[in-house]
Design a protein around this motif. Sequence first.
Motif, short mmCIF file in Angstrom:
data_model
loop_
_atom_site.label_atom_id
_atom_site.label_comp_id
_atom_site.label_asym_id
_atom_site.label_seq_id
_atom_site.Cartn_x
_atom_site.Cartn_y
_atom_site.Cartn_z
N SER A 85 0.81 -1.22 0.00
CA SER A 85 0.00 0.00 0.00
C SER A 85 0.84 1.26 0.00
CB SER A 85 -0.94 0.00 1.22
OG SER A 85 -0.20 -0.10 2.42
N PRO A 88 2.52 2.43 -3.86
CA PRO A 88 1.63 3.16 -4.77
C PRO A 88 1.27 4.56 -4.24
CG PRO A 88 0.90 0.90 -4.54
CD PRO A 88 1.97 1.12 -3.51
N GLU A 89 1.11 4.67 -2.92
CA GLU A 89 0.78 5.96 -2.33
C GLU A 89 1.92 6.96 -2.51
OE1 GLU A 89 -0.04 7.82 2.12
OE2 GLU A 89 -0.52 5.70 1.72
N SER A 92 2.19 8.06 -6.14
CA SER A 92 1.17 9.05 -6.51
C SER A 92 1.49 10.41 -5.92
CB SER A 92 -0.21 8.58 -6.04
OG SER A 92 -0.57 7.37 -6.66
N ALA A 119 -0.06 -4.25 -7.28
CA ALA A 119 -0.66 -3.01 -6.78
C ALA A 119 -0.23 -1.82 -7.63
CB ALA A 119 -0.26 -2.79 -5.32
N LEU A 120 1.03 -1.79 -8.02
CA LEU A 120 1.51 -0.69 -8.87
C LEU A 120 0.83 -0.73 -10.24
CD1 LEU A 120 5.30 -0.82 -7.95
CD2 LEU A 120 3.69 1.00 -7.33
N GLU A 122 -2.10 -1.86 -10.89
CA GLU A 122 -3.48 -1.38 -10.71
C GLU A 122 -3.56 0.14 -10.71
OE1 GLU A 122 -5.22 -3.04 -7.23
OE2 GLU A 122 -5.05 -5.12 -7.92
N HIS A 123 -2.49 0.79 -10.29
CA HIS A 123 -2.44 2.26 -10.25
C HIS A 123 -1.75 2.84 -11.48
CE1 HIS A 123 -3.33 1.44 -5.99
NE2 HIS A 123 -3.74 2.69 -5.91
N ASP A 124 -1.52 1.97 -12.50
CA ASP A 124 -0.88 2.41 -13.75
C ASP A 124 0.50 3.02 -13.51
OD1 ASP A 124 -3.02 1.61 -15.39
OD2 ASP A 124 -4.12 3.44 -14.91
N ILE A 125 1.24 2.43 -12.58
CA ILE A 125 2.60 2.89 -12.29
C ILE A 125 3.57 1.82 -12.76
CG2 ILE A 125 4.22 3.57 -10.47
CD1 ILE A 125 1.68 4.31 -8.80
#
Length: 478
Positions: A85, A88-89, A92, A119-120, A122-125
Amino acid sequence: MQLYWHRSDLRGVDNRGLAEAASAVSPDLLPDADGIIPVFIFDDNALEHDGNARVQYMLESIAELRSWYRDRDSDLLIARGDPVSILPELASTHDVDRVVWNREYSGFAQSRDQQVADALTEHDIAHCSVRDSIFFEPGSITTNKGEPYSVYTYFWKKWRDREKNAPIDAPDADMFVPDEGIGDSLPTIDSLGFEEPTADIQPAGTNAARNRLSDFCADGIYRYDDDRDYPSRDAVSRLSADLSFGTIGVRDVHAATVAAAEVDGITDAEAESVEEFQSQLAWREFYTHVLYFNPEVVTENYKSYENGIQWRDDPAALQAWKDGETGYPIVDAGMRQLKSEAYMHNRLRMIVASFLTKDLLIDWREGYGHFRQYLADHNIANNNGGWQWAASTGTDAQPYFRIFNPMTQGERYDPDAEYIKQYVPELREVPADTIHEWHELSPTERARLDTDYPAPIVDHSKQREKALEMFETARGDA
């Protein structure tokens, strides 16, 4: 912007992942619109597998790494929690284009890193992992059938003969994002749920690691083949914790050994000694490959037919072993060195492991867990590989019928009892020959020596026969 995630690579120099992050930084956008943000995350799930000494070593290494970044007008971002978690935070928040890290190979690490990658995504990273702690990826050194090696000797021959990556420089200082107060303070060992270790731990960090490497390559490496098994001869590198935490790169270490082998005037024997040390780097890599393909070996025997071994449940004997109170001087010296320095000489690791599993007939997992708790250099692959080797349950392990005699081992590798007397003060006034005969002395003779050192808690000869019977029964040979 690149986010670089430090884990067991606590250095800036010869760090392939950090170099990969720098390769994507646009010089035209420096210093404000692009750069590398380095981060270290204290992951409570990972910390569950650590002990006081290891956490202390880690904190000191991170503190030095942070200073290295600050010397470059940047900082090391510090976070605590679940990387799945947090990353990704952070990406961003700081408008990061890509997250980069160096690969780790345990089952825990593989699972965690896959979750982070998902997770990354999913966040398009974008994200990228890099091989750094080993020269060759698992699966790249195989048998002719394409299978991973289970015998070290064959692995070593291919490892030795393959071209290896050279060390790489650190990224230029202007590649790092300027310090704008992004770095929180380092947590204390208490706040992480651990206690200040009582052991006298060797200095941590890259500077200390480089000094150890330099000193070793100037002397000990040329005596390594002859002297490495003698704990009082100071012929080992003491780099195990540095390689475990990545405060020094394996390429830097190997390159230094290559340079040592090319020094004018060294003898053939000295050159062979250098190669013997290089083979220890290959052992580390071999066990990493074994762990990658067999993550279950952390808790299970590598050899499934050994699962029938009926280990003894003997809490009193286990505690005597942990406390260095077995009445076998070389065993107790090793266990006391572990407690006092968070380190143990490798020959002693073999001796004490053999004693636990073959004399006390206690499950190797008890020993593995104790080492994990107290060793500053604990490394899952190497600690597990070494324990299963000694217990005759692992890949390319010591045959079950070859059982170390602890008294013979002491007499052979510590003939003057220098090492024993250093860590077992009760015996400092006792002649070396008497120390090596301790198991044969009568109670009256021991009492005459006026020492508080205990009598042997088991009879090695009898326990040897029990060990053979235990293994043969498990194997179906009896």
